[in-house]
Design a protein around this motif. Sequence first.
Motif, mmCIF file in Angstrom:
data_model
loop_
_atom_site.group_PDB
_atom_site.id
_atom_site.type_symbol
_atom_site.label_atom_id
_atom_site.label_comp_id
_atom_site.label_asym_id
_atom_site.label_seq_id
_atom_site.Cartn_x
_atom_site.Cartn_y
_atom_site.Cartn_z
ATOM 1 N N LEU A 1 0.845 -1.198 0.000
ATOM 2 C CA LEU A 1 0.000 0.000 0.000
ATOM 3 C C LEU A 1 0.880 1.247 0.000
ATOM 4 O O LEU A 1 1.602 1.510 0.957
ATOM 5 C CB LEU A 1 -0.910 0.016 1.237
ATOM 6 C CG LEU A 1 -1.854 -1.182 1.411
ATOM 7 C CD1 LEU A 1 -2.581 -1.091 2.747
ATOM 8 C CD2 LEU A 1 -2.861 -1.234 0.273
ATOM 9 N N GLY A 2 0.817 2.014 -1.075
ATOM 10 C CA GLY A 2 1.613 3.239 -1.155
ATOM 11 C C GLY A 2 1.074 4.322 -0.241
ATOM 12 O O GLY A 2 1.825 5.142 0.287
ATOM 13 N N GLU A 3 -0.248 4.349 -0.044
ATOM 14 C CA GLU A 3 -0.881 5.328 0.833
ATOM 15 C C GLU A 3 -2.169 4.744 1.392
ATOM 16 O O GLU A 3 -2.716 3.774 0.864
ATOM 17 C CB GLU A 3 -1.166 6.632 0.071
ATOM 18 C CG GLU A 3 -1.971 6.442 -1.195
ATOM 19 C CD GLU A 3 -2.060 7.712 -2.024
ATOM 20 O OE1 GLU A 3 -1.718 8.790 -1.507
ATOM 21 O OE2 GLU A 3 -2.475 7.614 -3.195
ATOM 22 N N SER A 4 -2.654 5.317 2.468
ATOM 23 C CA SER A 4 -3.854 4.793 3.114
ATOM 24 C C SER A 4 -5.098 5.092 2.278
ATOM 25 O O SER A 4 -5.089 5.948 1.400
ATOM 26 C CB SER A 4 -4.017 5.420 4.506
ATOM 27 O OG SER A 4 -4.377 6.784 4.384
ATOM 28 N N GLY A 5 -6.159 4.381 2.612
ATOM 29 C CA GLY A 5 -7.428 4.613 1.929
ATOM 30 C C GLY A 5 -7.945 6.021 2.177
ATOM 31 O O GLY A 5 -8.555 6.630 1.299
ATOM 32 N N LEU A 6 -7.695 6.552 3.389
ATOM 33 C CA LEU A 6 -8.127 7.908 3.710
ATOM 34 C C LEU A 6 -7.441 8.921 2.804
ATOM 35 O O LEU A 6 -8.086 9.823 2.261
ATOM 36 C CB LEU A 6 -7.823 8.233 5.176
ATOM 37 C CG LEU A 6 -8.071 9.685 5.607
ATOM 38 C CD1 LEU A 6 -9.521 10.087 5.371
ATOM 39 C CD2 LEU A 6 -7.678 9.882 7.073
ATOM 40 N N ASP A 7 -6.124 8.755 2.623
ATOM 41 C CA ASP A 7 -5.387 9.669 1.747
ATOM 42 C C ASP A 7 -5.927 9.608 0.318
ATOM 43 O O ASP A 7 -6.089 10.635 -0.346
ATOM 44 C CB ASP A 7 -3.891 9.317 1.739
ATOM 45 C CG ASP A 7 -3.219 9.665 3.066
ATOM 46 O OD1 ASP A 7 -3.904 10.230 3.937
ATOM 47 O OD2 ASP A 7 -2.022 9.367 3.226
ATOM 48 N N ARG A 8 -6.221 8.393 -0.154
ATOM 49 C CA ARG A 8 -6.744 8.238 -1.516
ATOM 50 C C ARG A 8 -8.143 8.844 -1.633
ATOM 51 O O ARG A 8 -8.493 9.442 -2.650
ATOM 52 C CB ARG A 8 -6.766 6.768 -1.911
ATOM 53 C CG ARG A 8 -5.370 6.173 -2.114
ATOM 54 C CD ARG A 8 -5.405 4.764 -2.648
ATOM 55 N NE ARG A 8 -5.957 3.811 -1.699
ATOM 56 C CZ ARG A 8 -7.010 3.046 -1.924
ATOM 57 N NH1 ARG A 8 -7.656 3.116 -3.081
ATOM 58 N NH2 ARG A 8 -7.441 2.191 -1.010
ATOM 59 N N LEU A 9 -8.927 8.696 -0.563
ATOM 60 C CA LEU A 9 -10.276 9.262 -0.547
ATOM 61 C C LEU A 9 -10.225 10.788 -0.618
ATOM 62 O O LEU A 9 -10.985 11.416 -1.358
ATOM 63 C CB LEU A 9 -11.015 8.813 0.720
ATOM 64 C CG LEU A 9 -12.422 9.372 0.941
ATOM 65 C CD1 LEU A 9 -13.329 9.047 -0.233
ATOM 66 C CD2 LEU A 9 -13.010 8.844 2.246
ATOM 67 N N ILE A 10 -9.311 11.379 0.134
ATOM 68 C CA ILE A 10 -9.176 12.840 0.133
ATOM 69 C C ILE A 10 -8.752 13.337 -1.245
ATOM 70 O O ILE A 10 -9.298 14.320 -1.763
ATOM 71 C CB ILE A 10 -8.173 13.286 1.219
ATOM 72 C CG1 ILE A 10 -8.793 13.083 2.608
ATOM 73 C CG2 ILE A 10 -7.763 14.737 1.024
ATOM 74 C CD1 ILE A 10 -7.824 13.260 3.748
ATOM 75 N N LYS A 11 -7.791 12.646 -1.858
ATOM 76 C CA LYS A 11 -7.327 13.057 -3.188
ATOM 77 C C LYS A 11 -8.451 12.974 -4.216
ATOM 78 O O LYS A 11 -8.625 13.866 -5.054
ATOM 79 C CB LYS A 11 -6.139 12.188 -3.622
ATOM 80 C CG LYS A 11 -4.841 12.552 -2.915
ATOM 81 C CD LYS A 11 -3.694 11.683 -3.390
ATOM 82 C CE LYS A 11 -2.399 12.061 -2.671
ATOM 83 N NZ LYS A 11 -1.264 11.200 -3.087
ATOM 84 N N LYS A 12 -9.229 11.887 -4.157
ATOM 85 C CA LYS A 12 -10.358 11.745 -5.089
ATOM 86 C C LYS A 12 -11.402 12.829 -4.844
ATOM 87 O O LYS A 12 -12.000 13.354 -5.779
ATOM 88 C CB LYS A 12 -10.990 10.359 -4.945
ATOM 89 C CG LYS A 12 -10.328 9.291 -5.812
ATOM 90 C CD LYS A 12 -11.171 8.046 -5.896
ATOM 91 C CE LYS A 12 -10.523 6.971 -6.765
ATOM 92 N NZ LYS A 12 -10.554 7.318 -8.195
ATOM 93 N N SER A 13 -11.608 13.164 -3.573
ATOM 94 C CA SER A 13 -12.591 14.189 -3.222
ATOM 95 C C SER A 13 -12.177 15.545 -3.783
ATOM 96 O O SER A 13 -13.000 16.280 -4.338
ATOM 97 C CB SER A 13 -12.750 14.281 -1.699
ATOM 98 O OG SER A 13 -13.120 13.036 -1.159
ATOM 99 N N TYR A 14 -10.905 15.869 -3.610
ATOM 100 C CA TYR A 14 -10.393 17.135 -4.145
ATOM 101 C C TYR A 14 -10.567 17.190 -5.665
ATOM 102 O O TYR A 14 -11.014 18.197 -6.221
ATOM 103 C CB TYR A 14 -8.918 17.297 -3.783
ATOM 104 C CG TYR A 14 -8.687 18.156 -2.559
ATOM 105 C CD1 TYR A 14 -7.975 19.336 -2.634
ATOM 106 C CD2 TYR A 14 -9.210 17.799 -1.323
ATOM 107 C CE1 TYR A 14 -7.767 20.133 -1.519
ATOM 108 C CE2 TYR A 14 -9.019 18.575 -0.200
ATOM 109 C CZ TYR A 14 -8.294 19.751 -0.299
ATOM 110 O OH TYR A 14 -8.111 20.530 0.801
ATOM 111 N N ALA A 15 -10.205 16.095 -6.329
ATOM 112 C CA ALA A 15 -10.313 16.052 -7.796
ATOM 113 C C ALA A 15 -11.770 16.157 -8.234
ATOM 114 O O ALA A 15 -12.103 16.881 -9.180
ATOM 115 C CB ALA A 15 -9.687 14.767 -8.325
ATOM 116 N N LEU A 16 -12.646 15.448 -7.540
ATOM 117 C CA LEU A 16 -14.063 15.420 -7.883
ATOM 118 C C LEU A 16 -14.695 16.807 -7.780
ATOM 119 O O LEU A 16 -15.508 17.200 -8.615
ATOM 120 C CB LEU A 16 -14.804 14.447 -6.948
ATOM 121 C CG LEU A 16 -16.248 14.109 -7.278
ATOM 122 C CD1 LEU A 16 -16.334 13.303 -8.565
ATOM 123 C CD2 LEU A 16 -16.892 13.333 -6.133
#
Length: 371
Positions: A264-279
């Motif tokens: 895992l390069g990064e946690s699910g929370l980090d990925r969720l935040i990045k997707k949220s910002y992009a969205l």
Amino acid sequence: MKLGVVGLPNVGKSTLFNAITHAGAECANYPFCTIEPNVGVVAVPDERLDKLAVLYDSKKITPAIIEFVDIAGLVKGASRGEGLGNKFLSHIREVDAIVHVVRCFEDANITHVENSIDPVRDIETINLELILSDMEAVQNRIGKIRNNARGGADKKAAEEYAFLEKLYAHLESEKPARTFEVPDEDAEFMRSLFLLTSKPVIYAANIKESDMGKPEDSLPYVVRVKEFAAKEGSEVLVICAKTEEELSQMEPEDKAVFMEEFGLGESGLDRLIKKSYALLGLISYLTAGEKEARAWTITKGTKAPQAAGKIHSDFEKGFIRADVVNWETLVELGSVAAAKEKGKVRSEGKEYVMQDGDVVEYYFNVSKSSK
């Protein structure tokens, strides 16, 4: 930014929410607070701030934050007020985007409300409740302007009436408002309706621990969620809520080892935040000094004066210019003075469009701002 976490019972929604908020509470470098039992404020992890804080010897780090709202009480019939339906719908109206947790795993010990696993069916169950609520809102709006529209004298009312009828037919076919094609000239009117199904969605496909590390396309339930999301232009995040909960309770060293073992390069929370910002089309610019290194969240395309207004309205009113340098360039060169010497600090005016990772110092006219 406020994200509403929704999902049917026993899909992993509460597990994921608890993991998210626990991660925030346990992270010493970032602030966390609970506004009320179902709301958690979590810092946006940002390595740029850490590096700027070292560079400036900042006494304080203030990251951007995201509010997560655990929206409970959704059952079939929520749009008619069943369960905690009315409260659920009022909470979801307040969020910027929806994180919809769907169950993509089998487990005989965890009973599903429908006694079977079908993530697309679960998505459609929640979507239908939101669509029914939107249909009622659109119908009420139609009722208010019907008389003015029919006479033909009120051209604006007639145009709105025609638009609303098309929108209602779209919703009636059990399609969310976000898939309705809106002409540019009607975009503002559409936003004014504040429809629940017009909000952007991230589908959190919750998998079991034994499926972690497997190619996502090899997981049938995940594939089905991705196919559904693609049709409406929504995002999908594959996550294991149980693992996220375990990670949130680990010491940093143990967490690092665990993540490495699972690749895992990064946690699910980090990925969720990045997707949220992009969205939501969000970026962050940075300010730094001895007192504080801080991230400020803005929408892509924001110009310098409006970005300055995020700090204080006086900054926007009396805006003169912004001295801007890319954060990587600043860290690489070691100081603003060195960056200026190399010609890397730019003086930007009112038309400058802010970029993600800009480190900014604003100059403004105090007399103008006080008028």
